[in-house]
Design a protein around this motif. Structure first.
Motif, mmCIF file in Angstrom:
data_model
loop_
_atom_site.group_PDB
_atom_site.id
_atom_site.type_symbol
_atom_site.label_atom_id
_atom_site.label_comp_id
_atom_site.label_asym_id
_atom_site.label_seq_id
_atom_site.Cartn_x
_atom_site.Cartn_y
_atom_site.Cartn_z
ATOM 1 N N LYS A 193 31.441 53.337 22.960
ATOM 2 C CA LYS A 193 29.971 53.477 22.913
ATOM 3 C C LYS A 193 29.544 54.311 21.699
ATOM 4 N N ASN A 194 30.335 55.341 21.405
ATOM 5 C CA ASN A 194 29.986 56.224 20.293
ATOM 6 C C ASN A 194 30.146 55.559 18.934
ATOM 7 N N LEU A 195 30.730 54.368 18.911
ATOM 8 C CA LEU A 195 30.885 53.656 17.633
ATOM 9 C C LEU A 195 29.660 52.813 17.297
ATOM 10 N N ARG A 196 28.669 52.811 18.181
ATOM 11 C CA ARG A 196 27.426 52.115 17.845
ATOM 12 C C ARG A 196 26.740 52.852 16.702
ATOM 13 N N ARG A 197 26.174 52.044 15.769
ATOM 14 C CA ARG A 197 25.458 52.652 14.647
ATOM 15 C C ARG A 197 23.964 52.445 14.834
ATOM 16 N N GLU A 198 23.223 53.329 14.200
ATOM 17 C CA GLU A 198 21.751 53.271 14.249
ATOM 18 C C GLU A 198 21.226 51.889 13.864
ATOM 19 N N ASP A 199 21.860 51.268 12.844
ATOM 20 C CA ASP A 199 21.331 49.996 12.322
ATOM 21 C C ASP A 199 21.901 48.772 13.040
ATOM 22 N N ASP A 200 22.654 48.961 14.128
ATOM 23 C CA ASP A 200 23.165 47.805 14.871
ATOM 24 C C ASP A 200 22.012 47.063 15.545
ATOM 25 N N PRO A 201 22.120 45.718 15.609
ATOM 26 C CA PRO A 201 21.032 44.946 16.227
ATOM 27 C C PRO A 201 21.113 44.914 17.751
ATOM 28 N N PHE A 202 21.971 45.749 18.346
ATOM 29 C CA PHE A 202 22.140 45.730 19.807
ATOM 30 C C PHE A 202 22.157 47.147 20.358
#
Ligand SMILES: O=P(O)(O)O[C@@H]1C[C@H](O)[C@@H](CO)O1
Ligand SMILES: O=c1cc[nH]c(=O)[nH]1
Length: 341
Positions: A193-202
């Protein structure tokens, strides 16, 4: 079970070097072990030479998705196929599952539902044992129906429950019901979960996954060939399970979680929602959009793998060359293993 107990149990499931112990005394007594549905065997193949470098096992429903993931992870980890060779479906002779090896990453299709993923998991866990793979991590990269989550977003399962909200896999064995807890690695889920980035579309939600034995009535749909309940009944059920922190539904997580846990393997289930089931049943989003969405779990898992390999986590690039099925399985796998730097 506390996380301390879990760690002790995992330690008993492994040899000191991290290789898996098998919880089946019969296998080591057998002259050879035929992994029938993978078209591999401990007598016919040098499984240690072919697979001992595997650290990550990634699986998902369809052969196409896993072929795409194999090419994607190849780009991401900078893995080079030897000149003049192509990626091969190692299990092509089984006509059941597809299997691709990209250096330390093994990719499988598992088909639909618990029986299909269960058979695959038995054989993959045995493959890890025969190959003496150390501390392999398993990922399921799937699709699902969101409960209160719109299509095109990710759910990471914190645990799995069946259609009755029971947190274990039930299997009749020798006329008795065997129950295995469907436990997933919480730390792995949170690291992902912590690998999600601010600019991800999800968005990424961690929550409980309901794993069913059917896509239609089993998931409370109104659009199967049969239906004996009303829309109100359906919505009351979905709201009830949502209140129990069930955030998605799919058809493999219960078995995946139970067998990984029983084997002492760390496992994670990352699924993209195809729709919000509170708003409907039909998967009506255009195919091109669905194909794009299926890449989202791959993006997160690829980041995890890159990080674990000590590689910089950069913006993903995609390419999809043609897969050629090649009969020289063992030789090709050896070549492909050798070329990972
Ligand atoms: O990994 P996939 O996309 O196959 O997962 C879900 C659960 C079922 O196998 C299938 C139903 O459409 O999709
Ligand atoms: O609603 C859905 C979508 C994908 N897979 C499922 O099992 N259910």
């Amino acid at each position: 079970m506390s996380s301390g107990d879990k760690r002790e149990e995992e330690d008993n499931d492994r040899f000191p070097d991290g290789a898996l112990r098998l919880r089946n005394p019969h296998i080591s007594e057998m002259e050879q072990d035929i992994l029938y549905h993978l078209a591999l065997g401990s007598g016919s193949h040098d499984l240690q030479e072919m697979f001992s470098d595997v650290r990550f096992v990634c699986m998902g429903g369809t052969p196409k998705r896993m072929e795409q993931f194999a090419y994607y992870i190849m780009d991401e980890i900078g893995y080079k196929l030897p000149a003049g060779t192509t990626l091969l479906d190692i299990s092509f002779q089984s006509y059941r599952y597809s299997m691709y090896k990209v250096g330390p990453v093994l990719c499988f299709s598992h088909g639909m539902g618990i029986p299909s993923v269960g058979i695959l998991l038995h054989e993959v866990i045995k493959l890890m044992y025969h190959a003496k793979c150390r501390d392999p991590i398993f990922f399921r990269l799937g699709t699902c129906g969101g409960i209160g989550i719109e299509g095109g977003n990710l759910v990471i399962s914190e645990s799995a429950v069946d259609g009755l909200l029971q947190p274990y896999l039930e299997l009749p064995v020798l006329g008795q019901m065997q129950r295995r807890p469907a436990v997933l690695d919480r730390q792995l889920a949170h690291d992902l979960k912590n690998l999600r980035r601010e600019d991800d579309p999800f968005t990424v939600t961690v929550g409980k996954t309901m794993c069913t034995y059917d896509f239609y009535e089993g998931q409370g749909r109104l659009d199967g060939a049969f239906c004996d309940y009303t829309e109100e009944d359906k919505l009351a059920f979905l709201r009830k399970i949502h209140a129990e922190n069930v955030v998605n539904m799919e058809m493999e997580s219960l078995c995946f979680a139970a067998l990984c846990h029983h084997a002492g393997v760390r496992g994670a289930v990352v699924c993209v929602t195809l729709l919000n089931r509170l708003h409907g049943d039909q998967v009506s989003t255009p195919k091109e959009v669905l194909n794009k969405w299926q890449e989202y779990p791959q993006m997160l898992v690829a980041r995890y793998i890159k990080k674990a390999l000590g590689l910089p986590v950069a913006v993903p690039q995609r390419s999809h060359p043609q897969v050629v099925k090649c009969p020289r399985q063992a030789q090709m796998v050896r070549q492909q293993s050798a070329s990972f730097e």
